[in-house]
Design a protein around this motif. Structure first.
Motif, PDB file in Angstrom:
ATOM      1  N   MET A   1       0.846  -1.198   0.000  1.00 66.64           N
ATOM      2  CA  MET A   1       0.000   0.000   0.000  1.00 66.64           C
ATOM      3  C   MET A   1       0.878   1.243   0.000  1.00 66.64           C
ATOM      4  O   MET A   1       1.839   1.327   0.759  1.00 66.64           O
ATOM      5  CB  MET A   1      -0.894  -0.042   1.248  1.00 66.64           C
ATOM      6  N   THR A   2       0.557   2.158  -0.872  1.00 69.55           N
ATOM      7  CA  THR A   2       1.252   3.432  -0.906  1.00 69.55           C
ATOM      8  C   THR A   2       0.976   4.160   0.402  1.00 69.55           C
ATOM      9  O   THR A   2      -0.128   4.121   0.922  1.00 69.55           O
ATOM     10  CB  THR A   2       0.735   4.280  -2.095  1.00 69.55           C
ATOM     11  N   ASP A   3       1.966   4.860   0.913  1.00 75.12           N
ATOM     12  CA  ASP A   3       1.751   5.504   2.201  1.00 75.12           C
ATOM     13  C   ASP A   3       0.855   6.732   2.088  1.00 75.12           C
ATOM     14  O   ASP A   3       0.713   7.337   1.021  1.00 75.12           O
ATOM     15  CB  ASP A   3       3.070   5.788   2.910  1.00 75.12           C
ATOM     16  N   CYS A   4       0.256   7.074   3.208  1.00 75.59           N
ATOM     17  CA  CYS A   4      -0.712   8.170   3.255  1.00 75.59           C
ATOM     18  C   CYS A   4      -0.089   9.495   2.862  1.00 75.59           C
ATOM     19  O   CYS A   4      -0.700  10.292   2.148  1.00 75.59           O
ATOM     20  CB  CYS A   4      -1.316   8.257   4.648  1.00 75.59           C
ATOM     21  N   LYS A   5       1.133   9.744   3.330  1.00 73.05           N
ATOM     22  CA  LYS A   5       1.783  11.020   3.047  1.00 73.05           C
ATOM     23  C   LYS A   5       1.969  11.219   1.545  1.00 73.05           C
ATOM     24  O   LYS A   5       1.755  12.316   1.028  1.00 73.05           O
ATOM     25  CB  LYS A   5       3.113  11.120   3.785  1.00 73.05           C
ATOM     26  N   LEU A   6       2.343  10.172   0.819  1.00 73.58           N
ATOM     27  CA  LEU A   6       2.500  10.277  -0.634  1.00 73.58           C
ATOM     28  C   LEU A   6       1.173  10.649  -1.288  1.00 73.58           C
ATOM     29  O   LEU A   6       1.127  11.513  -2.167  1.00 73.58           O
ATOM     30  CB  LEU A   6       3.030   8.972  -1.223  1.00 73.58           C
ATOM     31  N   LEU A   7       0.086  10.028  -0.860  1.00 75.89           N
ATOM     32  CA  LEU A   7      -1.222  10.349  -1.448  1.00 75.89           C
ATOM     33  C   LEU A   7      -1.619  11.792  -1.144  1.00 75.89           C
ATOM     34  O   LEU A   7      -2.186  12.476  -2.001  1.00 75.89           O
ATOM     35  CB  LEU A   7      -2.292   9.383  -0.954  1.00 75.89           C
ATOM     36  N   VAL A   8      -1.334  12.264   0.060  1.00 79.90           N
ATOM     37  CA  VAL A   8      -1.634  13.663   0.401  1.00 79.90           C
ATOM     38  C   VAL A   8      -0.813  14.593  -0.495  1.00 79.90           C
ATOM     39  O   VAL A   8      -1.336  15.576  -1.032  1.00 79.90           O
ATOM     40  CB  VAL A   8      -1.373  13.946   1.897  1.00 79.90           C
ATOM     41  N   GLY A  36      -2.401  -0.319  -7.977  1.00 81.43           N
ATOM     42  CA  GLY A  36      -1.268   0.458  -7.491  1.00 81.43           C
ATOM     43  C   GLY A  36      -1.083   1.803  -8.159  1.00 81.43           C
ATOM     44  O   GLY A  36      -0.251   2.604  -7.731  1.00 81.43           O
ATOM     45  N   ARG A  37      -1.858   2.068  -9.206  1.00 77.30           N
ATOM     46  CA  ARG A  37      -1.749   3.359  -9.882  1.00 77.30           C
ATOM     47  C   ARG A  37      -2.433   4.440  -9.068  1.00 77.30           C
ATOM     48  O   ARG A  37      -3.403   4.191  -8.350  1.00 77.30           O
ATOM     49  CB  ARG A  37      -2.353   3.281 -11.282  1.00 77.30           C
ATOM     50  N   ILE A  38      -1.915   5.661  -9.175  1.00 83.46           N
ATOM     51  CA  ILE A  38      -2.479   6.816  -8.486  1.00 83.46           C
ATOM     52  C   ILE A  38      -3.063   7.765  -9.521  1.00 83.46           C
ATOM     53  O   ILE A  38      -2.409   8.087 -10.521  1.00 83.46           O
ATOM     54  CB  ILE A  38      -1.407   7.539  -7.640  1.00 83.46           C
ATOM     55  N   TYR A  39      -4.286   8.198  -9.281  1.00 82.06           N
ATOM     56  CA  TYR A  39      -4.982   9.146 -10.146  1.00 82.06           C
ATOM     57  C   TYR A  39      -5.277  10.400  -9.342  1.00 82.06           C
ATOM     58  O   TYR A  39      -5.772  10.312  -8.225  1.00 82.06           O
ATOM     59  CB  TYR A  39      -6.299   8.562 -10.659  1.00 82.06           C
TER      60      TYR A  39
END
Length: 133
Positions: A1-8, A36-39
């Protein structure tokens, strides 16, 4: 799981593209899809207010349009120094595509955030399972 800080951080990047000539309230969102992709997304206003689209839905619809039907996490950022929660319509759209253990991350600033569950922000959500009853 990608970390929360990266998503923020990704949500803040998305917020830079907000088109907000009426509310002047920029919002950005970042969705982590099952693969795993981020949009990212931003709010996009329209003179006909009903045609406005929120950042959360922009990011989710981008994921869905690319074939990702399950989102594992979503980060949402608005004005600095306060938490911006998704509107009711966005909460319903999140529920439609949410993984069972989705993380809803609300960023106050790039280094400070809280994590909520779907049940916390939308108790008693109406879902596709309700249509099967």
């Amino acid at each position: 799981m990608t970390d929360c800080k990266l998503l923020v951080q990704k949500a803040y990047e998305g917020r830079k593209n907000a088109y907000i000539p009426y509310s002047h309230f920029p919002v950005g969102a970042a969705v982590l899809a099952e693969d795993g992709r981020i949009y990212t997304g931003c709010n996009i206003e329209n003179a006909s207010f009903g045609a406005t689209n929120c950042a959360e839905r922009t990011a989710i619809f981008k994921a869905v349009s690319e074939g990702n039907r399950t989102i594992c996490a979503i980060a949402i950022v608005g004005v600095e120094d306060d938490y911006t929660y998704p509107c009711g319509i966005c909460r319903q759209v999140i529920a439609e595509f949410a993984a069972p253990d989705i993380k809803i991350i609300l960023g106050k600033n790039p280094d400070e955030y809280i994590v909520k569950t779907l049940d916390e922000i939308l108790p008693g959500a109406f879902t596709k399972e309700d249509l099967e009853k």
